[in-house]
Write an enzyme that holds these catalytic residues in place. Structure first.
Site, PDB file in Angstrom:
ATOM      1  N   THR A  43       0.841  -1.198   0.000  1.00 17.35           N
ATOM      2  CA  THR A  43       0.000   0.000   0.000  1.00 17.35           C
ATOM      3  C   THR A  43       0.875   1.246   0.000  1.00 17.35           C
ATOM      4  O   THR A  43       2.099   1.157  -0.183  1.00 17.35           O
ATOM      5  CB  THR A  43      -1.017  -0.079   1.165  1.00 17.35           C
ATOM      6  OG1 THR A  43      -1.947   0.990   1.012  1.00 17.35           O
ATOM      7  CG2 THR A  43      -0.356  -0.003   2.533  1.00 17.35           C
ATOM      8  N   LYS A  47       3.093   1.286  -3.904  1.00 19.49           N
ATOM      9  CA  LYS A  47       2.350   0.640  -4.999  1.00 19.49           C
ATOM     10  C   LYS A  47       3.058   0.734  -6.355  1.00 19.49           C
ATOM     11  O   LYS A  47       2.908  -0.152  -7.187  1.00 19.49           O
ATOM     12  CB  LYS A  47       0.941   1.228  -5.104  1.00 19.49           C
ATOM     13  CG  LYS A  47       0.015   0.732  -3.995  1.00 19.49           C
ATOM     14  CD  LYS A  47      -1.396   1.250  -4.183  1.00 19.49           C
ATOM     15  CE  LYS A  47      -2.315   0.703  -3.113  1.00 19.49           C
ATOM     16  NZ  LYS A  47      -3.689   1.195  -3.238  1.00 19.49           N
ATOM     17  N   ASN A  68      -1.122  -3.613  -6.078  1.00 21.00           N
ATOM     18  CA  ASN A  68      -1.474  -3.701  -4.652  1.00 21.00           C
ATOM     19  C   ASN A  68      -1.410  -5.141  -4.131  1.00 21.00           C
ATOM     20  O   ASN A  68      -1.552  -5.368  -2.938  1.00 21.00           O
ATOM     21  CB  ASN A  68      -2.861  -3.091  -4.380  1.00 21.00           C
ATOM     22  CG  ASN A  68      -3.994  -3.989  -4.832  1.00 21.00           C
ATOM     23  OD1 ASN A  68      -3.817  -4.852  -5.687  1.00 21.00           O
ATOM     24  ND2 ASN A  68      -5.163  -3.794  -4.268  1.00 21.00           N
ATOM     25  N   ASP A  83      -7.531  -2.973  -7.003  1.00 20.56           N
ATOM     26  CA  ASP A  83      -8.278  -1.777  -6.579  1.00 20.56           C
ATOM     27  C   ASP A  83      -9.396  -1.424  -7.570  1.00 20.56           C
ATOM     28  O   ASP A  83     -10.527  -1.124  -7.163  1.00 20.56           O
ATOM     29  CB  ASP A  83      -7.336  -0.568  -6.456  1.00 20.56           C
ATOM     30  CG  ASP A  83      -6.565  -0.565  -5.147  1.00 20.56           C
ATOM     31  OD1 ASP A  83      -7.027  -1.180  -4.166  1.00 20.56           O
ATOM     32  OD2 ASP A  83      -5.485   0.065  -5.100  1.00 20.56           O
ATOM     33  N   GLY A 108      -8.559  13.531  -8.156  1.00 22.56           N
ATOM     34  CA  GLY A 108      -7.279  12.895  -7.845  1.00 22.56           C
ATOM     35  C   GLY A 108      -6.740  12.141  -9.046  1.00 22.56           C
ATOM     36  O   GLY A 108      -7.511  11.774  -9.958  1.00 22.56           O
ATOM     37  N   ALA A 112      -4.845   5.207  -6.557  1.00 22.36           N
ATOM     38  CA  ALA A 112      -6.230   4.738  -6.485  1.00 22.36           C
ATOM     39  C   ALA A 112      -7.043   5.315  -7.641  1.00 22.36           C
ATOM     40  O   ALA A 112      -7.854   4.611  -8.261  1.00 22.36           O
ATOM     41  CB  ALA A 112      -6.848   5.145  -5.148  1.00 22.36           C
ATOM     42  N   ASN A 132      -7.088  17.195 -10.801  1.00 24.00           N
ATOM     43  CA  ASN A 132      -5.991  16.940  -9.864  1.00 24.00           C
ATOM     44  C   ASN A 132      -5.239  18.222  -9.531  1.00 24.00           C
ATOM     45  O   ASN A 132      -5.160  19.142 -10.327  1.00 24.00           O
ATOM     46  CB  ASN A 132      -5.011  15.917 -10.455  1.00 24.00           C
ATOM     47  CG  ASN A 132      -4.134  15.310  -9.385  1.00 24.00           C
ATOM     48  OD1 ASN A 132      -4.633  14.900  -8.337  1.00 24.00           O
ATOM     49  ND2 ASN A 132      -2.831  15.256  -9.615  1.00 24.00           N
ATOM     50  N   ARG A 133      -4.679  18.262  -8.300  1.00 22.29           N
ATOM     51  CA  ARG A 133      -3.884  19.410  -7.837  1.00 22.29           C
ATOM     52  C   ARG A 133      -2.677  19.624  -8.748  1.00 22.29           C
ATOM     53  O   ARG A 133      -2.376  20.743  -9.140  1.00 22.29           O
ATOM     54  CB  ARG A 133      -3.430  19.130  -6.403  1.00 22.29           C
ATOM     55  CG  ARG A 133      -2.562  20.187  -5.794  1.00 22.29           C
ATOM     56  CD  ARG A 133      -2.181  19.827  -4.386  1.00 22.29           C
ATOM     57  NE  ARG A 133      -1.432  18.576  -4.291  1.00 22.29           N
ATOM     58  CZ  ARG A 133      -1.013  18.038  -3.149  1.00 22.29           C
ATOM     59  NH1 ARG A 133      -1.283  18.626  -1.999  1.00 22.29           N
ATOM     60  NH2 ARG A 133      -0.323  16.915  -3.154  1.00 22.29           N
ATOM     61  N   LEU A 205     -13.480   7.252  -1.598  1.00 17.22           N
ATOM     62  CA  LEU A 205     -12.664   6.055  -1.349  1.00 17.22           C
ATOM     63  C   LEU A 205     -12.209   5.973   0.101  1.00 17.22           C
ATOM     64  O   LEU A 205     -11.762   4.921   0.567  1.00 17.22           O
ATOM     65  CB  LEU A 205     -11.448   6.027  -2.288  1.00 17.22           C
ATOM     66  CG  LEU A 205     -11.628   5.227  -3.580  1.00 17.22           C
ATOM     67  CD1 LEU A 205     -12.929   5.511  -4.274  1.00 17.22           C
ATOM     68  CD2 LEU A 205     -10.449   5.415  -4.513  1.00 17.22           C
TER      69      LEU A 205
END
Ligand code: NAP
Length: 275
Positions: A43, A47, A68, A83, A108, A112, A132-133, A205
């Protein structure tokens, strides 16, 4: 949840957690193999970093670029990613939602998000928008998606204005950001909450707490919601099946996970697990 499933199946395995520092990952993975371990999960933050230590990847892990689940095969580890399939199973069985033809907005572009984006696109989604940032990560995910799959893809900045505009053409909004996760339970993704309206399905999530503040707001507006627990259980069940060749009892795993997170209390009671 894994040990509960193994006990109920009468299988002689045990699932144990190990905290591994990034600089020790290679040694840990080789050591597990030398010890005869059947399989492992990896995790955050391992990953992607684990890939150089594996003999080969499943097609899903190859497409997503993240792993994962490890299973031993011959002289090396095979890397899988459960996932995405876990999310799809949760979407289908928990929310009763079919991804085919639906329009998804994913907040995001981390591990994930990539797994979920490939899974819904592979299941026939009509459109996948990624906010996304770090814009370059959203753009790179969209390029990878359009190179392999035929749905409409678009990268947008992670801000209220762009997300608000994208929501008008969205059936399912999926938060994969860790905002709102314990202990920062008051944080929310940058979404104009007044635009969270039925028939939008809102997924988070994060499974600790259940529900997150974000899901509570969506519910209060009348939206259907799905938290991270069904996906957690489903991705774990798929990994267990890869290791043992046996379908694990989902209800046993679900109960054990709820017990661990809520101490047996009903989900949504506002209790937050301490680990
Ligand atoms: P990750 O690969 O580290 O990705 C994190 C993502 O969150 C990136 O897109 C990152 O943006 C963004 N982010 C992090 N902090 C942020 C902030 N303060 N503001 C805005 N964006 C921020 O992590 P992951 O493996 O994808 O995991 C993400 C979440 O999903 C975690 O909460 C994890 O527990 C959960 N998860 C749940 C399940 C389940 O079974 N339910 C399975 C896997 C993961 P940048 O690209 O800009 O850094």
């Amino acid at each position: 949840m894994h040990n509960a499933a193994l006990a109920s199946l009468g299988l002689n395995y045990v699932y144990v957690p190990f905290a591994v520092a990034p600089e020790d990952l290679g040694q840990a993975v080789r050591g597990l193999f030398a010890l005869g371990v059947r399989g492992a999960n990896v995790t955050i933050p391992h990953k992607e970093a684990v890939i150089p230590f594996l003999a080969r990847l499943s097609p899903e892990a190859e497409a997503v670029g993240a792993v994962n689940t490890l299973v031993r095969e011959g002289r090396g580890w095979v890397g899988h990613n459960t996932d995405g399939a876990g999310f799809l199973r949760a979407l289908r069985e928990e929310a009763g939602f079919d991804a085919a033809g639906a329009r998804f907005l994913i907040l995001g572009a981390g591990g994930a998000a990539k797994a979920v984006a490939f899974a819904v696109a592979g299941a026939g989604a009509a459109a996948v928008t990624v906010a996304n940032r770090t814009p370059a990560r959203a753009e790179s995910l969209c390029r990878a998606l359009s190179a392999r799959l035929s749905c409409e893809v678009r990268a947008i900045p992670l801000d209220e204005e762009h997300i608000g505009r994208a929501l008008s053409a969205t059936d399912v909004l999926i938060n994969t950001l860790p905002l709102g996760m314990h202990p920062q339970v008051e944080e929310m993704p940058p979404v104009p909450v007044e635009l969270l309206q039925p028939p939008l399905l809102v997924c988070d999530l994060v499974y600790n707490p259940r529900p997150t503040k974000f899901l509570r707001v969506a519910r209060a507006n009348g939206c259907r919601t799905m938290d991270g627990l069904p996906m957690l259980v489903a991705q774990g069940a798929l990994a267990l099946e890869i290791w043992t060749g046996t379908k694990p009892p989902l209800n046993v795993m679900r109960r054990a996970a709820e017990e661990a997170l809520h101490g047996g209390a009903e989900p949504g009671s506002g209790q937050v697990a301490g680990s």
